[in-house]
Design an enzyme around this catalytic site. Structure first.
Site, PDB file in Angstrom:
ATOM      1  N   ASN A 147      25.570  17.826  -2.185  1.00  0.00           N
ATOM      2  CA  ASN A 147      25.310  18.239  -0.805  1.00  0.00           C
ATOM      3  C   ASN A 147      26.632  18.456  -0.068  1.00  0.00           C
ATOM      4  O   ASN A 147      27.697  18.304  -0.662  1.00  0.00           O
ATOM      5  CB  ASN A 147      24.429  17.201  -0.102  1.00  0.00           C
ATOM      6  CG  ASN A 147      25.097  15.837  -0.081  1.00  0.00           C
ATOM      7  OD1 ASN A 147      26.165  15.664   0.491  1.00  0.00           O
ATOM      8  ND2 ASN A 147      24.486  14.863  -0.745  1.00  0.00           N
ATOM      9  N   ASP A 198      18.557  12.458  -2.740  1.00  0.00           N
ATOM     10  CA  ASP A 198      17.253  11.792  -2.764  1.00  0.00           C
ATOM     11  C   ASP A 198      16.636  11.813  -4.158  1.00  0.00           C
ATOM     12  O   ASP A 198      15.903  10.907  -4.514  1.00  0.00           O
ATOM     13  CB  ASP A 198      16.305  12.475  -1.764  1.00  0.00           C
ATOM     14  CG  ASP A 198      16.736  12.181  -0.337  1.00  0.00           C
ATOM     15  OD1 ASP A 198      17.096  11.018  -0.070  1.00  0.00           O
ATOM     16  OD2 ASP A 198      16.748  13.102   0.505  1.00  0.00           O
ATOM     17  N   LYS A 246      24.535  22.742 -22.317  1.00  0.00           N
ATOM     18  CA  LYS A 246      24.318  23.666 -21.205  1.00  0.00           C
ATOM     19  C   LYS A 246      23.002  24.447 -21.388  1.00  0.00           C
ATOM     20  O   LYS A 246      22.740  24.970 -22.480  1.00  0.00           O
ATOM     21  CB  LYS A 246      25.498  24.635 -21.141  1.00  0.00           C
ATOM     22  CG  LYS A 246      25.456  25.557 -19.951  1.00  0.00           C
ATOM     23  CD  LYS A 246      26.628  26.523 -19.942  1.00  0.00           C
ATOM     24  CE  LYS A 246      26.417  27.570 -18.866  1.00  0.00           C
ATOM     25  NZ  LYS A 246      27.400  28.634 -18.941  1.00  0.00           N
ATOM     26  N   PRO A 277      17.080   5.431  -5.999  1.00  0.00           N
ATOM     27  CA  PRO A 277      16.846   4.226  -5.179  1.00  0.00           C
ATOM     28  C   PRO A 277      17.501   4.393  -3.810  1.00  0.00           C
ATOM     29  O   PRO A 277      18.508   5.090  -3.684  1.00  0.00           O
ATOM     30  CB  PRO A 277      17.539   3.122  -5.981  1.00  0.00           C
ATOM     31  CG  PRO A 277      18.510   3.814  -6.874  1.00  0.00           C
ATOM     32  CD  PRO A 277      17.968   5.188  -7.136  1.00  0.00           C
ATOM     33  N   ASP A 278      16.920   3.763  -2.807  1.00  0.00           N
ATOM     34  CA  ASP A 278      17.525   3.780  -1.465  1.00  0.00           C
ATOM     35  C   ASP A 278      18.509   2.606  -1.388  1.00  0.00           C
ATOM     36  O   ASP A 278      18.106   1.438  -1.341  1.00  0.00           O
ATOM     37  CB  ASP A 278      16.437   3.675  -0.392  1.00  0.00           C
ATOM     38  CG  ASP A 278      17.012   3.923   0.998  1.00  0.00           C
ATOM     39  OD1 ASP A 278      18.070   3.340   1.326  1.00  0.00           O
ATOM     40  OD2 ASP A 278      16.415   4.717   1.739  1.00  0.00           O
ATOM     41  N   ILE A 279      19.772   2.917  -1.400  1.00  0.00           N
ATOM     42  CA  ILE A 279      20.818   1.882  -1.492  1.00  0.00           C
ATOM     43  C   ILE A 279      20.799   0.990  -0.248  1.00  0.00           C
ATOM     44  O   ILE A 279      20.798  -0.246  -0.340  1.00  0.00           O
ATOM     45  CB  ILE A 279      22.206   2.543  -1.661  1.00  0.00           C
ATOM     46  CG1 ILE A 279      22.210   3.452  -2.895  1.00  0.00           C
ATOM     47  CG2 ILE A 279      23.303   1.481  -1.744  1.00  0.00           C
ATOM     48  CD1 ILE A 279      23.412   4.374  -2.994  1.00  0.00           C
ATOM     49  N   PHE A 322      23.625   5.372   8.514  1.00  0.00           N
ATOM     50  CA  PHE A 322      23.872   6.638   9.202  1.00  0.00           C
ATOM     51  C   PHE A 322      22.658   7.518   8.914  1.00  0.00           C
ATOM     52  O   PHE A 322      22.032   7.370   7.866  1.00  0.00           O
ATOM     53  CB  PHE A 322      25.134   7.319   8.669  1.00  0.00           C
ATOM     54  CG  PHE A 322      26.394   6.888   9.380  1.00  0.00           C
ATOM     55  CD1 PHE A 322      26.887   5.601   9.231  1.00  0.00           C
ATOM     56  CD2 PHE A 322      27.077   7.773  10.201  1.00  0.00           C
ATOM     57  CE1 PHE A 322      28.039   5.194   9.885  1.00  0.00           C
ATOM     58  CE2 PHE A 322      28.233   7.378  10.866  1.00  0.00           C
ATOM     59  CZ  PHE A 322      28.720   6.093  10.703  1.00  0.00           C
ATOM     60  N   LYS A 363      13.838   5.833  11.616  1.00  0.00           N
ATOM     61  CA  LYS A 363      14.588   5.579  10.376  1.00  0.00           C
ATOM     62  C   LYS A 363      15.167   4.173  10.382  1.00  0.00           C
ATOM     63  O   LYS A 363      15.178   3.491   9.354  1.00  0.00           O
ATOM     64  CB  LYS A 363      15.697   6.621  10.221  1.00  0.00           C
ATOM     65  CG  LYS A 363      16.388   6.505   8.892  1.00  0.00           C
ATOM     66  CD  LYS A 363      17.005   7.800   8.440  1.00  0.00           C
ATOM     67  CE  LYS A 363      15.978   8.815   8.003  1.00  0.00           C
ATOM     68  NZ  LYS A 363      16.533  10.068   7.544  1.00  0.00           N
ATOM     69  N   LYS A 374      14.255   1.582   7.376  1.00  0.00           N
ATOM     70  CA  LYS A 374      15.283   1.024   6.476  1.00  0.00           C
ATOM     71  C   LYS A 374      15.445  -0.479   6.676  1.00  0.00           C
ATOM     72  O   LYS A 374      16.093  -1.145   5.876  1.00  0.00           O
ATOM     73  CB  LYS A 374      16.643   1.690   6.747  1.00  0.00           C
ATOM     74  CG  LYS A 374      16.629   3.203   6.608  1.00  0.00           C
ATOM     75  CD  LYS A 374      17.182   3.650   5.273  1.00  0.00           C
ATOM     76  CE  LYS A 374      17.129   5.158   5.180  1.00  0.00           C
ATOM     77  NZ  LYS A 374      17.445   5.641   3.842  1.00  0.00           N
TER      78      LYS A 374
HETATM   79  O1  C5P Z   1      16.805   8.455   4.385  1.00  0.00           O
HETATM   80  P1  C5P Z   1      18.128   9.043   4.724  1.00  0.00           P
HETATM   81  O2  C5P Z   1      18.842   9.635   3.541  1.00  0.00           O
HETATM   82  O3  C5P Z   1      18.098  10.006   5.865  1.00  0.00           O
HETATM   83  O4  C5P Z   1      18.982   7.791   5.240  1.00  0.00           O
HETATM   84  C1  C5P Z   1      20.316   7.880   5.536  1.00  0.00           C
HETATM   85  C2  C5P Z   1      20.956   6.528   5.438  1.00  0.00           C
HETATM   86  O5  C5P Z   1      20.512   5.837   4.275  1.00  0.00           O
HETATM   87  C3  C5P Z   1      22.458   6.642   5.258  1.00  0.00           C
HETATM   88  O6  C5P Z   1      23.046   5.476   5.783  1.00  0.00           O
HETATM   89  C4  C5P Z   1      22.604   6.701   3.745  1.00  0.00           C
HETATM   90  O7  C5P Z   1      23.907   6.319   3.331  1.00  0.00           O
HETATM   91  C5  C5P Z   1      21.545   5.739   3.308  1.00  0.00           C
HETATM   92  N1  C5P Z   1      20.931   6.073   2.007  1.00  0.00           N
HETATM   93  C6  C5P Z   1      21.152   5.247   0.931  1.00  0.00           C
HETATM   94  N2  C5P Z   1      20.535   5.523  -0.266  1.00  0.00           N
HETATM   95  C7  C5P Z   1      19.747   6.587  -0.411  1.00  0.00           C
HETATM   96  C8  C5P Z   1      19.521   7.435   0.672  1.00  0.00           C
HETATM   97  C9  C5P Z   1      20.132   7.154   1.880  1.00  0.00           C
HETATM   98  O8  C5P Z   1      21.878   4.260   1.059  1.00  0.00           O
HETATM   99  N3  C5P Z   1      19.191   6.833  -1.589  1.00  0.00           N
END
Ligand code: C5P
Length: 401
Positions: free
Chosen positions: A209, A278, A288, A306-308, A324, A338, A342
């Site tokens: 991105n 995501d 390739k 995973p959502d860190i 953020f 959000k 989170k």
């Molecule tokens: O859900 P979104 O991507 O909009 O959330 C943004 C926030 O979540 C940012 O702080 C980003 O660093 C964190 N994030 C994360 N792991 C992910 C997706 C987002 O830590 N897989």
């Protein structure tokens, strides 16, 4: 202009590293500082006062008996004007003099007469640095509240390799800027994620991105300047590591997840700035994927990463977590949503297209008390402000059980 309104007395002592202080002078001036140069007799053997005057734009002082100061007390006048005295390079001899309060030339006298802080950047041969007498003096200087910047390790002018090199001018500038920041995060361990992630499709292609990493790196720099010990976990970006920051480079969201969870386990504060992909491709192709004319385009299956941030926030004894959010519209509604989703006490929202790759940014802070808009500002200035906002909340927050 991070040093606007600051007057720095830059003291040069005898050493080959004097040539690097010409560059440091330029950097200090570019950062907005007024630079008043004073040199020992030995320093003038390595670089001329003419060069230092031309670069600093002010007359250079070398002698205690210089009659240009009206009351003939340059040691008092010069030190009273300064917000900070920087001795660079600081020779073995000068460190010894400083440790003993000796006053036998203008620079050593004005150091003893000062009423402002003093930092010194040692520069000497590795044996001179390692000498027990030097180490005794260094310990004494630290006990006296003098900050030593460096020394660095590496190639030396004499051909030897080891500790004693003066820090590079850019690192000295960073350390001087940091010196003026209030130490709001002293003793705190901070983990920060920054930049994009890269999810491979095959050995030559991938998904990423537009995040440049600038905001996350600015946060890391501001946190280090505020006295924290900072671990920056960065996705692919060419940005230089901020001074004093420990950096781990990762590529994928999964790698960032593992690095962040391990690091955040011992942290007081976790700031997730990274733009984490995501989804990743379910099956990365080992070779390739070939384009075949007249055939169907390849079909890719995705799985969610995973959502860190959410994972760190849910851990027992989680650090204070800050997220953020880059939204494309309706930031005020999406930001608070959000933050709750989170499960973090503070979320910093910005509009993606108005921040990615830019040097400035405009954000809204969402916390349990509502939201606060901060005016558009340069990312580094904004990061300094955000670190102040975060430090206040961190100090007020009980550590989670
Ligand atoms: O859900 P979104 O991507 O909009 O959330 C943004 C926030 O979540 C940012 O702080 C980003 O660093 C964190 N994030 C994360 N792991 C992910 C997706 C987002 O830590 N897989």
């Amino acid at each position: 202009m991070e040093l606007a309104d600051k007057t720095i007395l830059l003291g040069l002592t005898g050493g080959i590293a004097c040539y690097k202080v010409a560059e440091l002078t330029r950097l200090l001036i570019k950062a907005g500082a007024t630079v008043q140069v004073a040199m020992t007799e030995a320093a003038t053997q390595f670089i001329t006062p003419v060069t230092m005057q031309a670069l600093s734009g002010r007359p250079v002082f070398t002698s205690q008996w210089d009659a240009r100061i009206a009351n003939n007390m340059p040691h008092i006048d010069l030190s009273r004007e300064a917000d900070l005295i920087v001795i660079a390079p600081a020779s073995t001899d000068f460190l010894a003099k400083l440790a003993h309060g000796q006053c036998d030339d203008l620079l050593s006298t004005l150091c003893v007469a000062r009423d402002c802080p003093l930092v010194a950047a040692p520069a000497m041969n590795r044996q001179m640095w390692a000498n027990p007498a030097t180490q005794r003096n260094v310990a004494q200087l630290r006990a006296d509240g003098i900050t030593l910047l460096g020394p660095d390790s590496g190639d030396q002018a004499c051909g030897e390799i080891g500790d004693g090199r003066m820090l590079e001018p850019e690192a000295l500038l960073e350390a001087i800027i940091a010196f003026f920041q209030p130490k709001l995060l002293a003793g705190r361990h901070v983990t920060i994620t920054a930049g994009p992630t890269f999810e491979p499709i095959d050995p030559v292609r991938g998904l990423t991105n537009l995040s440049s990493g600038k905001m996350g790196f600015a946060m890391a720099r501001a946190a280090a300047a505020a006295g924290a010990s900072v671990h920056l976990i960065a996705g692919p970006t060419a940005l230089p590591t901020p001074y004093g920051v420990l950096r781990s480079d990762v590529q994928t969201a999964q790698q960032m997840y593992e690095a962040a969870l391990a690091s955040a386990a011992g942290a007081d504060l976790f700031i997730a700035v990274a733009a984490v992909a995501d989804w990743r491709v379910a099956q990365v192709h080992v070779s390739k994927i070939k384009k075949q004319d007249g055939h169907d385009v390849p079909h890719l299956d995705f799985v969610q990463n995973p959502d860190i941030l959410a994972a760190v926030a849910q851990r027992p004894q989680a650090p204070f977590c800050v997220g953020f959010a880059a939204e494309s519209d309706n930031l005020e509604a999406h930001g608070e949503q959000k933050r709750r989703k989170k499960g973090v006490p503070l979320l910093i929202g910005n509009l993606g297209p108005a921040t990615f790759g830019r040097d400035d940014n405009e954000v809204i802070l969402f916390d349990a008390h509502g939201h606060t808009r901060l005016p558009r500002a340069d990312k580094q200035m904004l990061a300094n402000t955000l670190i102040r906002e975060i430090a206040q909340r961190l100090d007020a927050a009980p550590r989670q059980a």
